[in-house]
Design a protein around this motif. Structure first.
Motif, short mmCIF file in Angstrom:
data_model
loop_
_atom_site.label_atom_id
_atom_site.label_comp_id
_atom_site.label_asym_id
_atom_site.label_seq_id
_atom_site.Cartn_x
_atom_site.Cartn_y
_atom_site.Cartn_z
N ASN A 151 -94.40 -48.66 -15.81
CA ASN A 151 -93.66 -48.27 -17.02
C ASN A 151 -94.30 -48.84 -18.27
N ASP A 171 -90.39 -51.25 -10.51
CA ASP A 171 -91.34 -50.47 -11.30
C ASP A 171 -92.05 -51.34 -12.33
N GLY A 208 -89.06 -49.62 -19.14
CA GLY A 208 -87.95 -49.02 -18.42
C GLY A 208 -86.66 -49.42 -19.11
N SER A 216 -90.51 -44.94 -20.97
CA SER A 216 -91.19 -44.05 -20.03
C SER A 216 -90.29 -43.72 -18.85
N GLN A 217 -89.20 -44.44 -18.68
CA GLN A 217 -88.30 -44.19 -17.56
C GLN A 217 -86.93 -44.76 -17.88
N THR A 218 -85.89 -44.00 -17.55
CA THR A 218 -84.55 -44.57 -17.68
C THR A 218 -83.91 -44.68 -16.30
N TYR A 219 -82.98 -45.59 -16.17
CA TYR A 219 -82.33 -45.88 -14.89
C TYR A 219 -80.83 -45.95 -15.10
#
Ligand SMILES: [Zn+2]
Ligand SMILES: [Zn+2]
Length: 372
Positions: free
Chosen positions: A359, A353, A362, A339-342
């Motif tokens: 998330n 998060d 992540g 749901s999210q990349t960093y």
């Protein structure tokens, strides 16, 4: 060689990005360039002290990358191979390994707890200070040396950020349903928790042919996301879960309950939500000093199975490629978990998060060139 790694030196401290010396791989070890790594609840539990682990260390145990070098005796991978990493590198010879239960390997567990590789020593150093490994993998680094059995060869066609998740969260949730509970077609399954592990349990339940898949999570956005993976009903903890599950199953209760959270009181609730003869699988790791209670007389009369499941009760070397094959054929949408990349230097944000529950999973992209 010199590497960049995110070092954790004290409980709840921010990660310190340092240049470390990484020794070459020894016999039965592999040097891997990390492409991507998930951030898993166990990393957060270790940073907070709920899961004790020696420090300073480099966390991260859900990663994938490319083999750079191999130590003596390694024949199953060569430089250039893509690998997903397993944090339980079974020895292959102890009573558990030979019985087909490699995640219970008695040779690996002591080294895992000591924060070393299999021979009891470390490969990472900051000057004359030794830096501990974490779960054999320490994927919050641009390179890592891992036991040969941790490097599971995968096809080059699988994106490495997807492959990373197969190494912990997906295998843990899917395996709890398929390997441990052995969910059968038509079963009703209740899953507590809609994070990466819980949603992987949902995917496993759907592939196994479960009829009703009921997901319980306090966060509305996470409940909504569960539908994508095959959940048929989403409940909040305030929804009187046990009564609702009974109502949805004609009064009987669920065939299988999966606790992917590990919070106090959930095991007891899962026990109540399960039908006589049903199975409760505990996956989320509770605090080390916590205890659970089940009603003794009902435990006997209702013939319920109460079991833990570590790492999906899997055989990682065989099961990780199977999961990725199911992904490749479109039957296990692991990519939808991300749901999210960093960026690598945003690692602490990924932890924030995770703590906020925002998330599904992540994923930290350590080397963008290897992922895209
Ligand atoms: Zn994990
Ligand atoms: Zn073993």
């Amino acid at each position: 060689m010199e590497i960049t790694a995110a070092v954790l030196s004290a409980l709840n401290a921010p990660h310190d990005f340092r240049r470390l010396t990484l020794d070459p791989p020894r016999r039965d070890e592999v040097l891997v360039k990390i492409a991507a790594t998930g951030v898993c609840a166990s990393d957060a539990h270790t940073r907070s002290g709920r899961i004790p682990s020696p420090m300073p260390c480099v966390l991260g145990h859900e990663g994938a990358g490319v083999v750079v070098d191999t130590g003596e005796g390694v024949t199953h991978v060569v430089p250039g191979d893509h690998v997903a990493l397993s944090w339980m590198p079974n020895c292959g010879t102890c009573r558990y390994c030979t019985a087909g239960r490699p995640v219970l390997c008695s040779a690996s567990a002591p080294a895992l707890l000591a924060g070393t590789l299999m021979d009891g020593t470390v490969r990472m150093h900051d000057g004359d200070q030794d830096i501990h490994h974490y779960s054999f993998l320490s994927t919050f680094a641009d390179h890592t040396v891992v036991p040969a059995a941790s490097a599971v060869k995968i096809p080059d066609s699988v994106p490495l950020d997807v492959a990373a998740l197969a190494g912990c969260g997906v295998l843990t949730g899917y395996g709890a349903v398929v390997n441990r509970a052995k969910v059968a077609p038509g079963d009703t399954v209740v899953i507590y928790g809609a994070g990466g592990v819980g949603l992987s349990a949902v995917m496993g339940a759907q592939l196994a042919g479960a009829d009703q898949i009921i997901v319980v999570d306090p966060q509305e956005d996470k409940r909504a996301g569960a539908e994508i993976f095959g959940a048929t009903r989403m409940l909040a903890p305030s929804d009187d879960v046990v009564a609702t599950v009974r109502r949805l199953t004609g009064g009987a209760g669920a065939d299988v309950a999966i606790d992917a959270v590990g919070a106090n009181g959930l095991l007891e609730q899962a026990f109540d939500a399960t039908t006589p003869g049903g199975t409760v699988v505990c996956v989320g790791v509770p605090a080390a000093d916590s205890y659970a209670q089940v009603p003794g007389a009902r435990f006997v009369r209702e013939e319920k199975f109460l079991t833990g499941s570590l790492y999906g009760s899997s055989r990682p070397g065989q099961d990780i490629p199977k999961l990725l094959s199911l992904f490749a054929s479109g039957r296990l949408p692991i990519d939808k978990l991300v749901s999210q990349t960093y960026r690598f230097d945003e690692l602490d944000t990924a932890f924030d998060d995770l703590a906020a529950g925002s998330n599904r999973r992540g994923v930290v992209i350590v080397d963008p060139d290897l992922v895209n």
